[in-house]
Design a protein around this motif. Sequence first.
Motif, PDB file in Angstrom:
ATOM      1  N   PHE A  29     113.030 -18.808 -21.123  1.00  0.00           N
ATOM      2  CA  PHE A  29     113.649 -19.146 -19.838  1.00  0.00           C
ATOM      3  C   PHE A  29     113.519 -17.989 -18.845  1.00  0.00           C
ATOM      4  CE2 PHE A  29     117.467 -19.081 -17.101  1.00  0.00           C
ATOM      5  CZ  PHE A  29     117.242 -20.265 -16.399  1.00  0.00           C
ATOM      6  N   ILE A  30     113.862 -16.773 -19.301  1.00  0.00           N
ATOM      7  CA  ILE A  30     113.778 -15.611 -18.408  1.00  0.00           C
ATOM      8  C   ILE A  30     112.324 -15.324 -18.042  1.00  0.00           C
ATOM      9  CG2 ILE A  30     114.176 -13.118 -18.231  1.00  0.00           C
ATOM     10  CD1 ILE A  30     116.687 -13.479 -19.890  1.00  0.00           C
ATOM     11  N   GLY A  31     111.415 -15.488 -19.013  1.00  0.00           N
ATOM     12  CA  GLY A  31     109.997 -15.271 -18.723  1.00  0.00           C
ATOM     13  C   GLY A  31     109.493 -16.226 -17.663  1.00  0.00           C
ATOM     14  N   TYR A  32     110.009 -17.465 -17.694  1.00  0.00           N
ATOM     15  CA  TYR A  32     109.590 -18.468 -16.706  1.00  0.00           C
ATOM     16  C   TYR A  32     110.119 -18.140 -15.317  1.00  0.00           C
ATOM     17  CZ  TYR A  32     109.252 -22.949 -14.290  1.00  0.00           C
ATOM     18  OH  TYR A  32     108.979 -23.930 -13.368  1.00  0.00           O
ATOM     19  N   ILE A  33     111.439 -17.845 -15.231  1.00  0.00           N
ATOM     20  CA  ILE A  33     112.007 -17.588 -13.904  1.00  0.00           C
ATOM     21  C   ILE A  33     111.571 -16.232 -13.358  1.00  0.00           C
ATOM     22  CG2 ILE A  33     114.008 -19.049 -14.369  1.00  0.00           C
ATOM     23  CD1 ILE A  33     115.671 -16.507 -14.773  1.00  0.00           C
ATOM     24  N   LYS A  37     104.233 -13.313 -17.942  1.00  0.00           N
ATOM     25  CA  LYS A  37     103.404 -13.891 -19.001  1.00  0.00           C
ATOM     26  C   LYS A  37     103.616 -13.155 -20.325  1.00  0.00           C
ATOM     27  CE  LYS A  37     101.476 -16.873 -16.275  1.00  0.00           C
ATOM     28  NZ  LYS A  37     102.287 -16.589 -15.063  1.00  0.00           N
ATOM     29  N   ALA A  38     103.876 -11.857 -20.264  1.00  0.00           N
ATOM     30  CA  ALA A  38     104.099 -11.081 -21.491  1.00  0.00           C
ATOM     31  C   ALA A  38     105.370 -11.543 -22.195  1.00  0.00           C
ATOM     32  CB  ALA A  38     104.195  -9.591 -21.165  1.00  0.00           C
ATOM     33  N   LEU A  39     106.436 -11.791 -21.429  1.00  0.00           N
ATOM     34  CA  LEU A  39     107.698 -12.221 -22.028  1.00  0.00           C
ATOM     35  C   LEU A  39     107.585 -13.645 -22.570  1.00  0.00           C
ATOM     36  CD1 LEU A  39     110.513 -11.132 -22.582  1.00  0.00           C
ATOM     37  CD2 LEU A  39     111.284 -12.213 -20.467  1.00  0.00           C
ATOM     38  N   ILE A  40     106.842 -14.492 -21.879  1.00  0.00           N
ATOM     39  CA  ILE A  40     106.620 -15.858 -22.380  1.00  0.00           C
ATOM     40  C   ILE A  40     105.847 -15.805 -23.703  1.00  0.00           C
ATOM     41  CG2 ILE A  40     105.397 -18.025 -21.950  1.00  0.00           C
ATOM     42  CD1 ILE A  40     106.076 -17.689 -18.982  1.00  0.00           C
ATOM     43  N   GLU A 107      93.659 -15.625 -13.209  1.00  0.00           N
ATOM     44  CA  GLU A 107      94.376 -16.267 -12.104  1.00  0.00           C
ATOM     45  C   GLU A 107      94.990 -15.206 -11.189  1.00  0.00           C
ATOM     46  OE1 GLU A 107      97.302 -18.546 -14.098  1.00  0.00           O
ATOM     47  OE2 GLU A 107      95.869 -19.877 -15.105  1.00  0.00           O
ATOM     48  N   PRO A 108      95.392 -15.596  -9.951  1.00  0.00           N
ATOM     49  CA  PRO A 108      96.092 -14.650  -9.061  1.00  0.00           C
ATOM     50  C   PRO A 108      97.393 -14.185  -9.706  1.00  0.00           C
ATOM     51  CG  PRO A 108      95.348 -16.576  -7.844  1.00  0.00           C
ATOM     52  CD  PRO A 108      95.117 -16.884  -9.285  1.00  0.00           C
ATOM     53  N   LEU A 109      97.676 -12.896  -9.641  1.00  0.00           N
ATOM     54  CA  LEU A 109      98.841 -12.330 -10.323  1.00  0.00           C
ATOM     55  C   LEU A 109      99.931 -11.936  -9.339  1.00  0.00           C
ATOM     56  CD1 LEU A 109      97.001 -10.029 -12.918  1.00  0.00           C
ATOM     57  CD2 LEU A 109      98.019 -12.269 -13.327  1.00  0.00           C
ATOM     58  N   ALA A 110     101.182 -12.054  -9.815  1.00  0.00           N
ATOM     59  CA  ALA A 110     102.329 -11.607  -9.026  1.00  0.00           C
ATOM     60  C   ALA A 110     103.222 -10.771  -9.922  1.00  0.00           C
ATOM     61  CB  ALA A 110     103.107 -12.810  -8.482  1.00  0.00           C
ATOM     62  N   ALA A 111     103.962  -9.827  -9.347  1.00  0.00           N
ATOM     63  CA  ALA A 111     104.830  -8.949 -10.135  1.00  0.00           C
ATOM     64  C   ALA A 111     105.975  -9.748 -10.758  1.00  0.00           C
ATOM     65  CB  ALA A 111     105.391  -7.840  -9.257  1.00  0.00           C
ATOM     66  N   PRO A 112     106.280  -9.534 -12.034  1.00  0.00           N
ATOM     67  CA  PRO A 112     107.414 -10.226 -12.670  1.00  0.00           C
ATOM     68  C   PRO A 112     108.748  -9.673 -12.188  1.00  0.00           C
ATOM     69  CG  PRO A 112     106.455  -8.630 -14.182  1.00  0.00           C
ATOM     70  CD  PRO A 112     105.566  -8.655 -12.976  1.00  0.00           C
ATOM     71  N   GLY A 113     109.820 -10.419 -12.428  1.00  0.00           N
ATOM     72  CA  GLY A 113     111.152  -9.977 -12.037  1.00  0.00           C
ATOM     73  C   GLY A 113     111.689  -8.897 -12.973  1.00  0.00           C
ATOM     74  N   ILE A 115     114.511  -8.665 -14.320  1.00  0.00           N
ATOM     75  CA  ILE A 115     115.331  -9.199 -15.413  1.00  0.00           C
ATOM     76  C   ILE A 115     114.541  -9.322 -16.716  1.00  0.00           C
ATOM     77  CG2 ILE A 115     114.831 -11.615 -14.856  1.00  0.00           C
ATOM     78  CD1 ILE A 115     117.715 -12.281 -15.670  1.00  0.00           C
ATOM     79  N   ALA A 116     113.207  -9.466 -16.601  1.00  0.00           N
ATOM     80  CA  ALA A 116     112.367  -9.580 -17.794  1.00  0.00           C
ATOM     81  C   ALA A 116     112.413  -8.297 -18.628  1.00  0.00           C
ATOM     82  CB  ALA A 116     110.923  -9.887 -17.385  1.00  0.00           C
ATOM     83  N   ILE A 117     112.613  -7.151 -17.967  1.00  0.00           N
ATOM     84  CA  ILE A 117     112.707  -5.872 -18.672  1.00  0.00           C
ATOM     85  C   ILE A 117     113.922  -5.864 -19.592  1.00  0.00           C
ATOM     86  CG2 ILE A 117     113.103  -3.396 -18.392  1.00  0.00           C
ATOM     87  CD1 ILE A 117     111.486  -3.498 -15.824  1.00  0.00           C
ATOM     88  N   TYR A 118     115.053  -6.339 -19.088  1.00  0.00           N
ATOM     89  CA  TYR A 118     116.280  -6.361 -19.895  1.00  0.00           C
ATOM     90  C   TYR A 118     116.146  -7.318 -21.078  1.00  0.00           C
ATOM     91  CZ  TYR A 118     118.151  -4.016 -15.767  1.00  0.00           C
ATOM     92  OH  TYR A 118     118.359  -3.129 -14.730  1.00  0.00           O
ATOM     93  N   ALA A 119     115.482  -8.432 -20.846  1.00  0.00           N
ATOM     94  CA  ALA A 119     115.284  -9.408 -21.923  1.00  0.00           C
ATOM     95  C   ALA A 119     114.446  -8.802 -23.052  1.00  0.00           C
ATOM     96  CB  ALA A 119     114.616 -10.668 -21.382  1.00  0.00           C
ATOM     97  N   ALA A 120     113.409  -8.040 -22.680  1.00  0.00           N
ATOM     98  CA  ALA A 120     112.544  -7.408 -23.683  1.00  0.00           C
ATOM     99  C   ALA A 120     113.315  -6.359 -24.485  1.00  0.00           C
ATOM    100  CB  ALA A 120     111.335  -6.772 -23.006  1.00  0.00           C
ATOM    101  N   ILE A 121     114.168  -5.588 -23.819  1.00  0.00           N
ATOM    102  CA  ILE A 121     114.963  -4.551 -24.504  1.00  0.00           C
ATOM    103  C   ILE A 121     115.944  -5.188 -25.487  1.00  0.00           C
ATOM    104  CG2 ILE A 121     116.706  -2.766 -24.187  1.00  0.00           C
ATOM    105  CD1 ILE A 121     115.377  -2.093 -21.509  1.00  0.00           C
TER     106      ILE A 121
END
Length: 308
Positions: A29-33, A37-40, A107-113, A115-121
């Motif tokens: 969910f967090i990876g999607y919002i 792509k790494a978190l997904i 594909e064209p890339l955009a910076a992730p949010g 919040i994904a950093i906290y989810a990974a930790i």
Amino acid sequence: MKEERFKKAEFAAWIGIVGNIVLAIVKGFIGYIANSKALIADAVHSASDVVGSLAVLIGLRAARKPPDEDHPYGHGKAESIAAIVVSIIMFVVGLEVASASFETMREPLAAPGVIAIYAAIISMVVKEAMFRYKYKLGKRLNSQALIANAWDHRSDVYSSLAALVGIGGAVLGGKLGIPLLLYLDPLAGIVVSVLVLKMAYNILKESVHNTLDHVIHEEDAKELVDAVEKVDGVISVDQLFAREHGHYVIVDVKVGVNPNISVEKGHAIGKEVKHTLMNQFEHVQDVMVHINPYSGEFGNDNQPEVFH
């Protein structure tokens, strides 16, 4: 004690199932919002761990069954088979994650949010705790399936670390306006896949080795030999095989006795050898004893030959 062993092992498997379901949902969910792509990819890895833990649970329950007509040596190898299933699932997931990550880089890339950093930790902390718990329990219970499942959790720690580095680099690239750093997110997904594939190979190699009637090494069998040598009436231990069947071993042993004793006396010595091994060593499931007339022909200075 054996019933308690299976209860502890099954409880650990359920912890893995519930824990991985929660992590897969949260990271997905967090990876999607957060558009990571790494978190997904890491979430997909956790989802595969659910299947792996289910395979372990099924293997433990199969190994729990007592010996029957078709399986006189018991069902202990079901745990090794479960470990093989876990490794195959990891292979498939590793390849899928690699493929998805390569496609993303086109594909064209955009910076992730952020919040994904906290989810990974959080994922790293939870997975490391699960690894330590299952690994220690697997070693204590001599469960290859639990140990394989533990290493699967450890691979998740590494994949979350790779995701953390990739996400952090991509976030930094977005803030500093450096487009090249945005590629660190999908690149981290590729690193995750490599780590998963390597872990899967190691688990598969060890599991297949143990499934093919592996005999425990000489240093591990020495305590069995020493116990047999102390049995009254045993003059020599001529050969000893201890074949692994999952969490237990089946022992085949040849002992030398006085050639002038009666068949009944020799039989009694053989029964005592079997009872000694099964009573002193919890991991010994059954013992096959062959009585030889002692003549000094076996071994060197009557030392046993332990084959492995």
